[in-house]
Design an enzyme around this catalytic site. Structure first.
Site, PDB file in Angstrom:
ATOM      1  N   ARG A 181      -2.003  -8.437 -20.605  1.00  0.00           N
ATOM      2  CA  ARG A 181      -2.981  -8.025 -21.628  1.00  0.00           C
ATOM      3  C   ARG A 181      -2.389  -7.025 -22.612  1.00  0.00           C
ATOM      4  O   ARG A 181      -2.864  -6.860 -23.722  1.00  0.00           O
ATOM      5  CB  ARG A 181      -4.219  -7.395 -20.983  1.00  0.00           C
ATOM      6  CG  ARG A 181      -5.095  -8.338 -20.208  1.00  0.00           C
ATOM      7  CD  ARG A 181      -6.222  -7.574 -19.515  1.00  0.00           C
ATOM      8  NE  ARG A 181      -7.095  -6.917 -20.486  1.00  0.00           N
ATOM      9  CZ  ARG A 181      -8.135  -7.532 -21.071  1.00  0.00           C
ATOM     10  NH1 ARG A 181      -8.392  -8.798 -20.803  1.00  0.00           N
ATOM     11  NH2 ARG A 181      -8.901  -6.899 -21.950  1.00  0.00           N
TER      12      ARG A 181
ATOM     13  N   ASP B  50      -9.547  -1.232 -24.881  1.00  0.00           N
ATOM     14  CA  ASP B  50      -9.739  -1.396 -23.439  1.00  0.00           C
ATOM     15  C   ASP B  50     -10.042  -0.025 -22.845  1.00  0.00           C
ATOM     16  O   ASP B  50      -9.362   0.938 -23.168  1.00  0.00           O
ATOM     17  CB  ASP B  50      -8.436  -1.910 -22.808  1.00  0.00           C
ATOM     18  CG  ASP B  50      -8.551  -3.379 -22.450  1.00  0.00           C
ATOM     19  OD1 ASP B  50      -9.619  -3.945 -22.697  1.00  0.00           O
ATOM     20  OD2 ASP B  50      -7.566  -3.931 -21.943  1.00  0.00           O
TER      21      ASP B  50
ATOM     22  N   GLU C 153       3.416  -8.560   8.438  1.00  0.00           N
ATOM     23  CA  GLU C 153       3.167  -7.109   8.478  1.00  0.00           C
ATOM     24  C   GLU C 153       4.049  -6.367   7.478  1.00  0.00           C
ATOM     25  O   GLU C 153       4.066  -5.128   7.459  1.00  0.00           O
ATOM     26  CB  GLU C 153       3.447  -6.586   9.896  1.00  0.00           C
ATOM     27  CG  GLU C 153       2.579  -7.212  10.966  1.00  0.00           C
ATOM     28  CD  GLU C 153       1.112  -7.135  10.628  1.00  0.00           C
ATOM     29  OE1 GLU C 153       0.439  -8.177  10.699  1.00  0.00           O
ATOM     30  OE2 GLU C 153       0.637  -6.050  10.247  1.00  0.00           O
TER      31      GLU C 153
ATOM     32  N   PRO D  33       0.814  -1.221   0.000  1.00  0.00           N
ATOM     33  CA  PRO D  33       0.000   0.000   0.000  1.00  0.00           C
ATOM     34  C   PRO D  33       0.849   1.273   0.000  1.00  0.00           C
ATOM     35  O   PRO D  33       0.355   2.351  -0.293  1.00  0.00           O
ATOM     36  CB  PRO D  33      -0.810  -0.114   1.303  1.00  0.00           C
ATOM     37  CG  PRO D  33      -0.772  -1.565   1.655  1.00  0.00           C
ATOM     38  CD  PRO D  33       0.549  -2.061   1.174  1.00  0.00           C
TER      39      PRO D  33
HETATM   40  N1  LIG Z   1      -2.923  -2.538  -1.479  1.00  0.00           N
HETATM   41  C1  LIG Z   1      -1.847  -3.169  -1.998  1.00  0.00           C
HETATM   42  N2  LIG Z   1      -1.318  -2.899  -3.192  1.00  0.00           N
HETATM   43  O1  LIG Z   1      -0.274  -3.703  -3.364  1.00  0.00           O
HETATM   44  N3  LIG Z   1      -0.113  -4.507  -2.323  1.00  0.00           N
HETATM   45  C2  LIG Z   1      -1.078  -4.214  -1.444  1.00  0.00           C
HETATM   46  C3  LIG Z   1      -1.280  -4.857  -0.143  1.00  0.00           C
HETATM   47  O2  LIG Z   1      -2.235  -4.559   0.553  1.00  0.00           O
HETATM   48  N4  LIG Z   1      -0.374  -5.774   0.184  1.00  0.00           N
HETATM   49  C4  LIG Z   1      -0.474  -6.445   1.468  1.00  0.00           C
HETATM   50  C5  LIG Z   1       0.742  -6.181   2.305  1.00  0.00           C
HETATM   51  C6  LIG Z   1       0.571  -6.932   3.596  1.00  0.00           C
HETATM   52  C7  LIG Z   1       1.826  -6.800   4.413  1.00  0.00           C
HETATM   53  C8  LIG Z   1       3.014  -7.279   3.660  1.00  0.00           C
HETATM   54  C9  LIG Z   1       3.198  -6.526   2.385  1.00  0.00           C
HETATM   55  C10 LIG Z   1       1.963  -6.626   1.549  1.00  0.00           C
END
Ligand SMILES: Nc1nonc1C(=O)NCC1CCCCC1
Length: 246
Positions: free
Chosen positions: A154, A169, A116, A89
């Site tokens: 794609r 698309d 985590e 994220p």
């Molecule tokens: N949103 C997201 N976009 O790309 N990845 C995401 C995600 O939520 N990934 C989970 C996390 C959980 C802890 C370890 C690293 C990845």
């Protein structure tokens, strides 16, 4: 294109390598997906890939060394210059433009985290780019990696049957997709728009563009910010809005 995935759960990726358009692309050799599992690079009896966070706090983090070795193995698998991407994220937002850009790469290494997250020094020393597929937290990076694999695949030549659909698309022109219809012509008292039955391809093209513009204006006005509309698009959006207002 070669894609090597670093993940504790390689079996998850059957979802993109064994089904549908992406599964066909793998079968045709248009994309090759290989796997490297950090657990295979552990040396202790319990095959430990995680450890407690310095500074305390909930959960565990993925250890540097198994990941580092798994990335090295992934680089061996692709044997080409590869962009190493970590899904999280905290990454830059993945979008159509990014998919098109990544499809130009000879090879990608996608690192899917669990627990985590990973030790920041792994990202600093091994990762070229952090990518996010959206502002929410998943249980691991695998689903995000599969979204990237699907959207990038794609864009590869020969993956979509008739080349045109890659260009058509939605998001290719920065707009949402227009409505689509197939048989039956009437359903629950709702009929297919006449223009789609007309066989007039230019009229159909304009109708579809008008619907895409109107939908984007109503549902995702942010996509129109900073987007230069052609005179035709301006005219069609004006028509759409005046018809809606009538
Ligand atoms: N949103 C997201 N976009 O790309 N990845 C995401 C995600 O939520 N990934 C989970 C996390 C959980 C802890 C370890 C690293 C990845």
């Amino acid at each position: 294109m070669q894609i090597a995935v670093v993940s504790l759960f390689p079996e998850m990726f059957d979802a993109v390598t064994a089904y549908g358009v992406t599964g066909r692309a793998v079968k045709l050799g248009l994309v090759r997906v290989s796997h490297s599992n950090p657990r295979d690079f552990t040396v202790d009896k319990h095959r430990t890939v995680d450890d407690r966070p310095y500074g305390g706090g909930p959960g565990m983090l993925m250890k540097i060394d198994p990941l580092r070795q798994a990335i090295a193995a992934a680089k061996e698998q692709v044997r080409a210059q590869a962009r190493v991407v970590y899904l999280s994220p905290q990454g830059q937002r993945f979008d159509h433009r990014k998919a098109v850009e990544m499809a130009q790469e000879e090879a990608l290494i996608l690192v899917a985290g669990r627990y985590e997250g990973v030790d920041e020094r792994l990202i600093e020393t091994e990762v070229d780019e952090e990518l996010s597929i959206g502002d929410y937290v998943l249980s691991g990076g695998e689903l995000a990696a599969m979204v990237v694999i699907d959207a990038v695949t794609r864009q590869l030549p020969g993956v979509l049957g008739h080349g045109a659909s890659a260009e058509e698309d939605s998001y290719v022109n920065g707009l949402l997709d227009c409505p689509h219809y197939t048989r039956p012509e009437a359903f629950a008292g709702r009929v297919v728009p006449d223009v789609l039955l007309s066989g007039d391809h230019e009229k159909i093209r304009r109708w579809r563009l008008k619907q895409a513009l109107g939908r984007t204006y109503e549902r995702r006005p942010d996509l129109l910010q900073g987007r230069v509309m052609t005179p035709e698009e301006q005219e069609l959006l004006a028509d759409y809005l005046s018809e809606k207002a009538a």
